[in-house]
Scaffold this active site. Structure first.
Site, short mmCIF file in Angstrom:
data_model
loop_
_atom_site.label_atom_id
_atom_site.label_comp_id
_atom_site.label_asym_id
_atom_site.label_seq_id
_atom_site.Cartn_x
_atom_site.Cartn_y
_atom_site.Cartn_z
N HIS A 184 27.58 74.70 51.59
CA HIS A 184 27.49 73.72 50.52
C HIS A 184 26.13 73.84 49.85
CE1 HIS A 184 28.69 69.88 48.61
NE2 HIS A 184 27.41 69.57 48.65
N SER A 185 26.13 73.85 48.52
CA SER A 185 24.88 73.90 47.78
C SER A 185 24.53 72.48 47.35
CB SER A 185 25.07 74.80 46.55
OG SER A 185 23.83 75.13 46.00
N CYS A 235 31.74 68.63 44.13
CA CYS A 235 30.91 68.97 45.29
C CYS A 235 31.11 68.01 46.46
CB CYS A 235 29.44 68.98 44.90
SG CYS A 235 29.06 70.17 43.61
N GLN A 291 34.50 68.21 48.09
CA GLN A 291 34.64 69.39 48.95
C GLN A 291 33.85 69.23 50.25
OE1 GLN A 291 33.63 72.55 46.03
NE2 GLN A 291 35.67 73.31 46.50
N GLU A 335 19.39 72.88 44.31
CA GLU A 335 20.15 72.03 43.39
C GLU A 335 20.70 72.84 42.21
OE1 GLU A 335 20.44 68.63 43.95
OE2 GLU A 335 21.71 68.40 42.20
N GLY A 336 21.91 72.53 41.81
CA GLY A 336 22.46 73.10 40.57
C GLY A 336 22.56 74.61 40.61
N THR A 380 29.95 74.69 31.81
CA THR A 380 28.87 74.76 32.80
C THR A 380 28.13 76.10 32.76
OG1 THR A 380 28.36 74.51 35.16
CG2 THR A 380 30.52 75.39 34.65
N ASP A 389 24.98 81.78 38.09
CA ASP A 389 24.94 81.42 39.50
C ASP A 389 23.85 82.23 40.18
OD1 ASP A 389 25.41 80.74 42.15
OD2 ASP A 389 27.58 80.66 41.84
N ARG A 394 22.84 81.95 43.34
CA ARG A 394 22.88 81.91 44.79
C ARG A 394 23.01 83.28 45.43
NH1 ARG A 394 27.43 77.39 45.44
NH2 ARG A 394 28.18 78.51 43.61
N LYS A 440 32.17 84.31 47.22
CA LYS A 440 31.46 83.81 48.40
C LYS A 440 31.85 84.62 49.63
CE LYS A 440 30.39 78.91 47.71
NZ LYS A 440 30.59 77.56 48.26
ZN LIG Z 1 28.06 68.93 42.15
#
Ligand SMILES: [Zn+2]
Length: 232
Positions: A88-89, A104, A107, A129-130, A151, A163, A165, A191
């Site tokens: 989870h981010s 978020c 989930q 964050e984000g 987004t 993204d 990440r 992922k």
């Molecule tokens: Zn969120």
């Protein structure tokens, strides 16, 4: 306090551990260092966990980039079938304020409930964050979205990739905890690939689908259409 540190290619397992050989094969850049900062008991509404704090340092051309992550571990995750895992981010707006701009928190709650139902599994919570752009920039992106951007377009208008990440830190901390195979709770095929690149085998992808809610409909449509998420 139980504390340990490791540097470079797969030294995060104690020598002689049965997992040391598997960890040694991890494609982890030599400039990445994982440190376990703390481990403690962690009772929650969803049951009894252990909570771990981790720091990951990546040496870059401009200096050292520090990332932090928390791991919640329930039950025996080392024997039997591969344990459930959710990565989870951090999402302050969703996790704390129950925002309906995103899915978020829904989930995260699904993941906590499923791990609790199985009595074993892991939640890795990344403090970014984000998707890595930071809270203030995420709020700026919301403002752009209120004026019509989706987004991804909003992040790009702010000068960020859609993204940011990477799964170097989650991968390294899972191997450090002796976890080399998981059932990943995610709708995002990227992922699965990212985690496998970080050295953890994904034996199954378990869908993690939040209830339909009108306020996040366009956000989820962007995830499906532009980011390849699966909502079957
Ligand atoms: Zn969120």
């Amino acid at each position: 306090m139980d504390s340990s540190s490791s540097t470079g290619r797969g030294n995060s397992e104690p020598a002689g551990s049965p997992l040391a050989a598997a960890a040694a094969a991890v494609p982890e850049p030599a400039e990445f260092t994982l440190t376990q900062v703390a481990e403690a008991d962690f009772p929650t509404e969803h049951g009894q966990f252990r909570i771990y704090g981790f720091e990951g340092r990546t040496r870059t051309e401009t200096g050292v980039n520090l990332e932090e992550a928390v791991a919640l571990v329930m039950g025996d995750v080392h024997s039997g079938t591969a344990p459930l895992l959710r990565i989870h981010s951090q999402c302050l707006t969703g996790d704390v304020f129950h925002s309906l701009r995103c899915d978020c928190r829904a989930q995260l709650e699904i993941a906590l409930k499923e791990v609790s139902a199985e009595g074993r599994g892991l939640i890795v919570y990344e403090l970014q964050e984000g998707r890595g752009i930071g809270l203030m920039n995420k709020l700026r992106a919301y403002e752009l979205q209120d004026h019509g951007a989706d987004t991804i377009e909003a992040n790009e208008q702010l000068g960020f990739e859609s993204d940011l990440r990477s799964y170097l830190l989650p991968g390294a901390l899972l191997l450090h905890l002796g976890i080399s195979a998981v059932r990943l709770m995610s709708n995002n095929p990227d992922k699965v690939r990212a985690l496998e690149e970080a050295g953890v085998r994904v034996v199954e992808r378990v869908p993690c689908i939040a209830d339909h809610h009108e306020s996040r409909r366009s956000y989820l449509e962007t995830k499906r259409e532009k980011m390849g998420h699966l909502f079957e």
